[in-house]
Design an enzyme around this catalytic site. Sequence first.
Site, PDB file in Angstrom:
ATOM      1  N   TYR A   1       0.817  -1.185   0.028  1.00  0.00           N
ATOM      2  CA  TYR A   1       0.016  -0.059  -0.009  1.00  0.00           C
ATOM      3  C   TYR A   1       0.909   1.331  -0.151  1.00  0.00           C
ATOM      4  O   TYR A   1       0.714   2.306  -0.810  1.00  0.00           O
ATOM      5  CB  TYR A   1      -0.837   0.018   1.166  1.00  0.00           C
ATOM      6  CG  TYR A   1      -1.671   1.145   1.288  1.00  0.00           C
ATOM      7  CD1 TYR A   1      -2.948   1.191   0.579  1.00  0.00           C
ATOM      8  CD2 TYR A   1      -1.580   2.266   2.369  1.00  0.00           C
ATOM      9  CE1 TYR A   1      -3.767   2.270   0.716  1.00  0.00           C
ATOM     10  CE2 TYR A   1      -2.416   3.221   2.422  1.00  0.00           C
ATOM     11  CZ  TYR A   1      -3.626   3.262   1.496  1.00  0.00           C
ATOM     12  OH  TYR A   1      -4.340   4.244   1.738  1.00  0.00           O
TER      13      TYR A   1
ATOM     14  N   LYS B   1       0.986   4.090  -3.049  1.00  0.00           N
ATOM     15  CA  LYS B   1       0.902   5.834  -2.732  1.00  0.00           C
ATOM     16  C   LYS B   1       1.973   6.324  -3.088  1.00  0.00           C
ATOM     17  O   LYS B   1       1.755   7.451  -3.364  1.00  0.00           O
ATOM     18  CB  LYS B   1       0.316   5.674  -1.416  1.00  0.00           C
ATOM     19  CG  LYS B   1      -1.302   5.051  -1.280  1.00  0.00           C
ATOM     20  CD  LYS B   1      -2.045   5.601  -2.071  1.00  0.00           C
ATOM     21  CE  LYS B   1      -3.658   5.101  -1.887  1.00  0.00           C
ATOM     22  NZ  LYS B   1      -4.634   5.462  -2.719  1.00  0.00           N
TER      23      LYS B   1
END
Length: 271
Positions: free
Chosen positions: A179, A183
């Site tokens: 994640y 990002k």
Amino acid sequence: MSDSIRDLWDLTGKTAVVIGGSKLLGYDMAAAFAEAGATVVVSSRNAASAVSAAETLAEKYNVATLGLAVNVQDYASIENAAADAIAFAGRIDVLVNNAGGGSGNASGDLLQRPVTVIEDMIATNLTGTLLCCKAFGAKMIEQSPSGGAVINIASIAGLVGRDRRMYSNGGVEQQPIDYAAAKAGVIGLSRDLAAAWAQFAVRVNSISPGGFGPRQLPNAFADEYATRTPLGRMGIDGQDIKSSALFLASEASAYITGHNLVVDGGFSSWR
């Protein structure tokens, strides 16, 4: 451009598309645009969820809305949505890429995490954002010199490593490394796309939210997060993301591109 502050924040006559706009932060941003007078298109992987959110926005803010089903891992689905948005509103002035997710139901520990789940995380959070920029951005470029504004939703996970004790002490699964990787990629693509598309008057920025709640988070985790945040709390759903998104969508930020706006109560700046 008007020199009136009220006019600079006004989106009347503009169309905003929020990918992943049927709930939580996506819906909050769509609501801010609708309240500012924009025609709003919201998407979800689930058509019923998108249509319901669009109907709620239309009723509350008295603006034209459209709900679309979009799978950001399927470029044909994205292209169809862009065509549908143009057919509905005639133009696209604002694009928010908010589709994504956190750890899901799998372990957040990289050593325990299935490869297929890692690949899905990257495909949704990073590749999906890039593909939406490609399809919807093409429509904005066709509008040049009027251009538009792209807002990609990143995360403070792409800026700082997290103390895993916060998750274990708070009784929640840790956010996965993939994640954070996705990002961080969103922040990078936003910066470089801003440079590439400035010639078409398309501004590209990102927003990196911190933790938001209350949602279904245990109180213990909210307390752990609050103690690590200078402002002493998590971001509040329905409140703390709205003005940031509206700023980057409106002419109030006409001279800002390639910027990553951090909305985290100071979490990423405090050690």
